[in-house]
Design a protein around this motif. Structure first.
Motif, mmCIF file in Angstrom:
data_model
loop_
_atom_site.group_PDB
_atom_site.id
_atom_site.type_symbol
_atom_site.label_atom_id
_atom_site.label_comp_id
_atom_site.label_asym_id
_atom_site.label_seq_id
_atom_site.Cartn_x
_atom_site.Cartn_y
_atom_site.Cartn_z
ATOM 1 N N LEU A 1 -2.188 50.173 15.149
ATOM 2 C CA LEU A 1 -1.520 49.007 15.723
ATOM 3 C C LEU A 1 -0.405 49.547 16.614
ATOM 4 O O LEU A 1 0.745 49.649 16.215
ATOM 5 C CB LEU A 1 -0.948 48.111 14.621
ATOM 6 C CG LEU A 1 -0.258 46.829 15.088
ATOM 7 C CD1 LEU A 1 -1.234 45.924 15.811
ATOM 8 C CD2 LEU A 1 0.343 46.097 13.887
ATOM 9 N N ALA A 2 -0.802 49.929 17.840
ATOM 10 C CA ALA A 2 0.146 50.548 18.764
ATOM 11 C C ALA A 2 1.090 49.532 19.388
ATOM 12 O O ALA A 2 2.185 49.883 19.829
ATOM 13 C CB ALA A 2 -0.617 51.300 19.861
ATOM 14 N N GLU A 3 0.664 48.290 19.467
ATOM 15 C CA GLU A 3 1.494 47.201 19.990
ATOM 16 C C GLU A 3 1.555 46.129 18.928
ATOM 17 O O GLU A 3 0.523 45.579 18.542
ATOM 18 C CB GLU A 3 0.903 46.637 21.285
ATOM 19 C CG GLU A 3 0.854 47.624 22.430
ATOM 20 C CD GLU A 3 2.223 47.908 23.015
ATOM 21 O OE1 GLU A 3 3.150 47.112 22.751
ATOM 22 O OE2 GLU A 3 2.368 48.924 23.719
ATOM 23 N N LEU A 4 2.730 45.836 18.441
ATOM 24 C CA LEU A 4 2.866 44.929 17.306
ATOM 25 C C LEU A 4 2.210 43.578 17.550
ATOM 26 O O LEU A 4 1.613 42.995 16.660
ATOM 27 C CB LEU A 4 4.346 44.732 16.968
ATOM 28 C CG LEU A 4 4.639 43.919 15.697
ATOM 29 C CD1 LEU A 4 3.955 44.537 14.490
ATOM 30 C CD2 LEU A 4 6.134 43.826 15.472
ATOM 31 N N GLY A 5 2.272 43.076 18.776
ATOM 32 C CA GLY A 5 1.713 41.762 19.070
ATOM 33 C C GLY A 5 0.224 41.662 18.811
ATOM 34 O O GLY A 5 -0.292 40.590 18.498
ATOM 35 N N THR A 6 -0.492 42.810 18.910
ATOM 36 C CA THR A 6 -1.946 42.766 18.721
ATOM 37 C C THR A 6 -2.331 42.578 17.264
ATOM 38 O O THR A 6 -3.486 42.327 16.961
ATOM 39 C CB THR A 6 -2.588 44.060 19.257
ATOM 40 O OG1 THR A 6 -2.075 45.173 18.502
ATOM 41 C CG2 THR A 6 -2.289 44.252 20.721
ATOM 42 N N GLY A 7 -1.377 42.704 16.362
ATOM 43 C CA GLY A 7 -1.694 42.539 14.950
ATOM 44 C C GLY A 7 -1.424 41.157 14.421
ATOM 45 O O GLY A 7 -1.676 40.877 13.254
ATOM 46 N N GLU A 8 -0.926 40.272 15.278
ATOM 47 C CA GLU A 8 -0.527 38.956 14.790
ATOM 48 C C GLU A 8 -1.707 38.123 14.304
ATOM 49 O O GLU A 8 -1.565 37.329 13.377
ATOM 50 C CB GLU A 8 0.241 38.224 15.888
ATOM 51 C CG GLU A 8 1.579 38.872 16.201
ATOM 52 C CD GLU A 8 2.319 38.179 17.319
ATOM 53 O OE1 GLU A 8 1.744 37.241 17.904
ATOM 54 O OE2 GLU A 8 3.463 38.573 17.615
ATOM 55 N N GLN A 9 -2.880 38.302 14.929
ATOM 56 C CA GLN A 9 -4.045 37.550 14.482
ATOM 57 C C GLN A 9 -4.716 38.213 13.286
ATOM 58 O O GLN A 9 -5.280 37.530 12.435
ATOM 59 C CB GLN A 9 -5.049 37.403 15.632
ATOM 60 C CG GLN A 9 -4.538 36.556 16.789
ATOM 61 C CD GLN A 9 -5.576 36.397 17.877
ATOM 62 O OE1 GLN A 9 -6.570 37.120 17.922
ATOM 63 N NE2 GLN A 9 -5.356 35.442 18.769
ATOM 64 N N ARG A 10 -4.674 39.537 13.216
ATOM 65 C CA ARG A 10 -5.315 40.241 12.110
ATOM 66 C C ARG A 10 -4.510 40.096 10.826
ATOM 67 O O ARG A 10 -5.075 39.918 9.746
ATOM 68 C CB ARG A 10 -5.479 41.727 12.465
ATOM 69 C CG ARG A 10 -6.424 41.963 13.627
ATOM 70 C CD ARG A 10 -6.233 43.337 14.245
ATOM 71 N NE ARG A 10 -6.629 44.434 13.384
ATOM 72 C CZ ARG A 10 -6.538 45.712 13.722
ATOM 73 N NH1 ARG A 10 -6.047 46.045 14.912
ATOM 74 N NH2 ARG A 10 -6.932 46.656 12.899
ATOM 75 N N TRP A 11 -3.203 40.226 10.928
ATOM 76 C CA TRP A 11 -2.326 40.145 9.751
ATOM 77 C C TRP A 11 -1.091 39.327 10.138
ATOM 78 O O TRP A 11 0.006 39.864 10.313
ATOM 79 C CB TRP A 11 -1.887 41.548 9.312
ATOM 80 C CG TRP A 11 -2.962 42.583 9.399
ATOM 81 C CD1 TRP A 11 -4.182 42.570 8.785
ATOM 82 C CD2 TRP A 11 -2.928 43.791 10.177
ATOM 83 N NE1 TRP A 11 -4.896 43.692 9.108
ATOM 84 C CE2 TRP A 11 -4.163 44.466 9.956
ATOM 85 C CE3 TRP A 11 -1.986 44.387 11.009
ATOM 86 C CZ2 TRP A 11 -4.468 45.677 10.558
ATOM 87 C CZ3 TRP A 11 -2.287 45.593 11.606
ATOM 88 C CH2 TRP A 11 -3.514 46.224 11.380
#
Length: 225
Positions: free
Chosen positions: A78-88
């Motif tokens: 998860l290199a960019e925090l925003g990309t994890g908002e949908q996963r977790w």
């Protein structure tokens, strides 16, 4: 003197490994966890209280990179925090509150056997460089050996992961390593191959050369029992 006492301050090897990984990788925090087949988890070690909190949050929420790395057996980045908002979604919000910009979860496994995950948290976004990725994989190797040894040193099986193979030719000029390997094999009740891996793991965790560790084993300042 035991491995724990020699390594420093009564800290366990997993705790020392996490602290060393945080320092050498320039990470904000590092956590190490083992898991059962049903994905129930037990925290083994953390580099500091912040890392402990981040690991416990994953177990509490039932989501996060550590759980995903264990489930898939693959590196979770998860290199960019925003990309994890949908996963977790819930866990990502907690990461943001704690100033984490990126997280990388490395699965710990031997062949098809899954052991857990090593989590590296960074305070800034961005992917791992090739050098940092290579260094992180060395810590993964060390973590696997340490966990196997702590769980049941008397029932080790031969490790088939090629990344754990040692170039023994590199030790031809250092008889202390060969002598120490034999001593560790007897003390920990493991094969010579696994004994050498234990020496390497201890060297990684203690930030020392394998020759230095071997000399301490031969001098009976470190005991792997």
């Amino acid at each position: 003197m035991s491995m724990m006492d020699e390594a420093g301050g009564g800290l366990t090897l997993p705790e020392l490994l996490c602290r060393s990984a945080r320092r050498q990788l320039g990470a904000a925090a590092v956590g190490l966890a083992v898991m059962a087949a049903d994905a129930t988890s037990e925290l083994v070690a953390a580099s500091d209280p912040a890392a402990h909190e981040l690991e416990v949050l994953q177990l509490t929420l039932g989501e996060g990179p550590c759980l995903e790395a264990f489930r898939t057996g693959r590196l979770v980045q998860l290199a960019e925090l925003g990309t994890g908002e949908q996963r977790w979604p819930a866990y990502s919000a907690h990461l943001r509150e704690r100033g984490i910009g990126a997280v990388f979860a490395f699965p710990l496994r031997i062949g098809g056997i899954r052991l857990g995950a090593l989590d590296v948290y960074r305070g800034h976004p961005g992917t791992l460089s090739d050098d940092d990725l290579s260094l992180a994989l060395h810590f993964v190797d060390a973590a696997v050996v340490v966990l196997l040894h702590l769980q049941d040193p008397a029932s080790h099986q031969s490790l088939d992961d090629p990344r754990l193979e040692e170039d023994v030719e590199g030790f031809t000029l250092h008889p202390e390593v060969h002598q120490a390997t034999g001593m560790v094999s007897v003390q920990a009740v493991v094969s010579l191959h696994d004994a050498l891996l234990l020496l390497r793991a201890h060297a990684y965790v203690a930030d020392r050369s394998i020759i230095e560790v071997a000399r301490d084993v031969v001098a009976r300042r470190i005991d792997f029992r």
